[in-house]
Design an enzyme around this catalytic site. Structure first.
Site, PDB file in Angstrom:
ATOM      1  N   LYS A 296       0.876  -1.282  -0.025  1.00 18.83           N
ATOM      2  CA  LYS A 296       0.041   0.061  -0.207  1.00 18.83           C
ATOM      3  C   LYS A 296       0.948   1.339   0.096  1.00 18.83           C
ATOM      4  O   LYS A 296       1.900   1.302   0.649  1.00 18.83           O
ATOM      5  CB  LYS A 296      -0.896   0.255   1.304  1.00 18.83           C
ATOM      6  CG  LYS A 296      -1.778   1.177   1.324  1.00 18.83           C
ATOM      7  CD  LYS A 296      -2.819   0.990   2.623  1.00 18.83           C
ATOM      8  CE  LYS A 296      -3.916   1.845   2.562  1.00 18.83           C
ATOM      9  NZ  LYS A 296      -4.618   1.775   3.885  1.00 18.83           N
ATOM     10  N   SER A 368      -9.405   2.432   2.236  1.00 25.58           N
ATOM     11  CA  SER A 368      -8.308   2.809   1.515  1.00 25.58           C
ATOM     12  C   SER A 368      -7.141   1.919   1.272  1.00 25.58           C
ATOM     13  O   SER A 368      -6.327   2.267   0.507  1.00 25.58           O
ATOM     14  CB  SER A 368      -7.619   3.784   2.723  1.00 25.58           C
ATOM     15  OG  SER A 368      -7.215   3.112   3.786  1.00 25.58           O
ATOM     16  N   SER A 392     -10.408  -0.273   6.662  1.00 23.85           N
ATOM     17  CA  SER A 392      -9.648  -0.320   5.395  1.00 23.85           C
ATOM     18  C   SER A 392      -8.838  -1.329   5.110  1.00 23.85           C
ATOM     19  O   SER A 392      -8.449  -1.599   3.915  1.00 23.85           O
ATOM     20  CB  SER A 392      -8.629   0.652   5.317  1.00 23.85           C
ATOM     21  OG  SER A 392      -9.062   2.228   5.318  1.00 23.85           O
TER      22      SER A 392
END
Length: 666
Positions: A296, A368, A392
């Site tokens: 990420k 996210s 998330s």
């Protein structure tokens, strides 16, 4: 040493109206007249001291509306004293009925080095500023102060609070993102006091048997980590070849899914070569040796952009090796991509677009960690690392139909990772199976000195849990197939309800998350970058509201959080429980408590309102297996048991087999 606090000022008069009456009475005395400092004073018969002050003021600027700005940069309305004024020095001792006004007059006179009128003294009373302050206090649920107290608060804030705020900001807010200077107010999620004293042991991994290299890249792309690791160990495939497979898929599907920020191609081939060279020398590092993966894009990797998904930071390069990246590198894993995070780790909208769900490309990924979830689901990487503060990991994993683990808070150090909340943020893996999640967790878990909230969690080995000795509860919204499968494998299943009396769970999380986030992006907001944010109804709104959370009420929220944790701990009478993984109340509760959960795919169903003529798009069905803090191995063992006799986690999204009704409508 703390400096002594100055003496408290004498009590102020009981009300503004009373003060006005007394001041008017004072002005009626024939022996005293206050005159404002203007050049006209020299011609008005003022005493020498006043004439001297008037001469100084003659060089001041005169602004709009007759405003005179003295050298001290204090503005007062221009006035002319009547020609017949008797000037007397103000008393500097004794406490007459007008002591408050007189002392305030002295303070103003001392600050401005000039003479002001009694009218101006009234203007410094709570006619304007304090009334505005009183009106604003309702937004803090503190509109119970009288005018005198408000004036005292205003003076104290100017004298003490604001200088302290500014000094502290100079020390810690020059860089956004919370990468440095972590808070010393630490949250410990463990329910026992001895977990940090125990030594964490490496899991005893099983070895995949009879694994053979498939004849096509598509089948290779959807193999599990443990299967790919066996192909590399037995030299049926090289890390270089595997890296080629996944880089091609990243480039092929990203234009549709918008899940990749940066392909780290040069680094990937370098690390793949190192992995192949080590194996050729007889050094095998374990099941992640030579396995490609993605991070990420809030996780820092030197020489590559770490954009945080935000236009403001889209060119940011951090000369930092995140702890989790170091751990994976030492395990021999190969980084092939920085994957999409929603802007500043909020939902799935980022500066390059919005990440889509591989199972239904008309939908977005949500959460996210959208890039890690979508990329793993689409076979663009075998596994990826995401993060969760409030949903998330759980939301995008559920939407994209992948297995994922939100670990116990503190299990994985977050050094080198953009921070939202230092008491809520967690890093965890997105994988094809619970076995893979266990393997990745074992590689990345650990304490780092730069993350004070991280710790050595002494997890049991999920591959050696006797599930027949477990009692597992199931909530009303649990997927019953999971309950039935685990029951058939000897697990004692029982209806369960998590009891707690705290009704403000969701607001506790929002207060905590928003205030912590604002502390990490204070400078960002002050510089007006919230106006450039990709989704104006997200962080900009929340972080402006966070300015109105008093420190007292932030602490009260943490006390309420402590009460919630105690009640959940007392109510947790089973070894684990099963329930909906995207229920918002439960997402908030799980993150506030710091408990782990495994997201488990349990099937597929038709999409709502399918197009005429049919579609291959589907909606994924998932559930969550929850365990107490420090018992991630229990949740993983149960998920592995369920997946050992089902194949929901092995299904492939239809991104290569879309019909005419499955085109993307942009």
């Amino acid at each position: 040493m703390r400096l002594p606090r100055p003496p408290r000022p004498p009590p102020r008069l009981p009300s503004h109206h009373h003060r006005r009456q007394r001041l008017l009475h004072l002005l009626a005395a024939p022996i005293l007249c206050f005159a404002f400092l203007t050049p006209a004073l020299a011609a008005a018969g003022a005493p020498p001291a006043a004439r001297s002050a008037a001469a100084a003021a003659a060089t001041a600027d005169t602004g709009e509306g007759g405003i005179i700005r003295t050298r001290a940069a204090v503005a007062w309305p221009a006035m002319v004293c009547p020609s017949k004024c008797t000037w007397l020095p103000l008393p500097n001792s004794g406490r007459c009925h007008s002591y408050t006004l007189v002392s305030k007059y002295h303070k103003i006179w001392k600050d401005t080095k000039g003479v002001i009128s009694a009218t101006e003294v009234l203007k410094k009373e709570p006619v304007s500023d304090a009334i505005a302050l009183k009106d604003s206090m309702k937004y803090f649920d503190a509109d119970f102060f009288n005018d005198s107290k408000l004036r005292e608060m205003e003076d104290g804030a100017k004298e003490f609070n604001i200088p302290a705020f500014r000094e502290n900001r100079k020390l810690v807010t020059s860089e956004n993102g919370g990468l440095h200077n972590p808070s010393v107010l630490l949250f410990k999620s463990s329910w026992s006091g001895d977990s940090m004293k125990s030594e964490a042991k490496t899991f005893d991994y099983p070895r995949a048997s009879a694994v053979h290299r498939p004849s096509n890249d598509e089948d290779i792309a959807f193999m599990s980590v443990i299967e790919l690791g066996e192909l590399i160990r037995t030299k049926q495939i090289t890390s270089r070849e595997l890296t080629d497979v996944f880089l091609r898929r990243l480039k092929r599907y990203n234009p549709v899914l918008e899940a990749v920020v940066t392909c780290t191609e040069d680094l990937a081939y370098k690390q793949a070569k190192e992995a192949d060279d080590l194996l050729a020398q007889g050094n095998y590092l374990g099941p992640l040796h030579g396995i490609p993966y993605g991070l990420k894009d809030i996780i820092a990797v030197p020489r590559y952009k770490t954009t945080w998904g935000s236009w403001t930071f889209k060119n940011q390069v951090l000369d930092t090796e995140a702890f989790v990246y170091k751990r994976l590198k030492s395990a021999g894993a190969v980084l092939v991509a920085k994957l999409v995070t929603g802007s500043l780790a909020y939902d799935d909208i980022w500066f390059g677009g919005r990440t889509r769900n591989p199972w239904n490309i008309e939908e977005f990924s949500t959460g996210s960690s959208a890039g890690p979830a979508a990329s793993t689901s689409a076979g663009m990487v075998p596994f990826a690392i995401g993060s969760e503060t409030a949903g998330s990991i759980t939301y995008p994993a559920a939407r994209c139909g992948v297995t994922a683990l939100r670990p116990t808070f503190g299990t994985v150090a977050r050094t080198g990772v953009m921070s939202i909340s230092e008491s809520l943020d967690k890093l965890g893996p997105f994988c094809r199976s619970a076995v893979d999640c266990a393997i990745v967790l074992d590689a990345i878990r650990g304490k780092d000195a730069s993350d004070p909230s991280s710790r050595e969690v002494a997890l049991g080995d999920p591959f050696h849990v006797d599930i027949t000795k477990l009692t597992v509860g199931y909530l009303d919204d649990a997927e019953m197939e999971v309950v039935d499968v685990l029951s058939s494998k000897g697990v004692k299943m029982a209806p369960f309800k998590l009891n707690y009396t705290v009704e403000s769970v969701q607001s506790i999380l929002n207060i905590t998350m928003d205030v912590d986030m604002l502390a990490h992006f204070d400078n960002w907001q002050r510089e007006g970058h919230d106006d450039d944010y990709e989704a104006q109804d997200q962080w900009p709104v929340e972080l402006r509201r966070a300015r109105l959370v008093p420190a007292v009420d932030y602490i009260q929220a943490q006390r309420a959080r402590g009460k919630l944790i105690k009640e959940v701990r007392d109510s947790f009478t089973v070894d684990a429980f099963i329930g909906n993984v995207t229920d918002w109340e439960r997402v908030c509760l799980g993150n506030l408590v710091g408990m782990p959960v495994v997201v488990v795919p349990t099937g597929l169903k038709s999409i709502a309102d399918p197009p005429k003529g049919g579609t291959k798009r589907r909606t994924t069905v998932t559930t969550g297996i929850y365990a107490p803090p420090d018992h991630d191995h229990i949740a993983l063992a149960l998920a592995m048991a369920y997946q050992s006799v089902t194949d929901h986690n092995k299904q492939r999204p239809p991104i290569d087999d879309l019909g005419p009704n499955d085109r993307i409508h942009r």
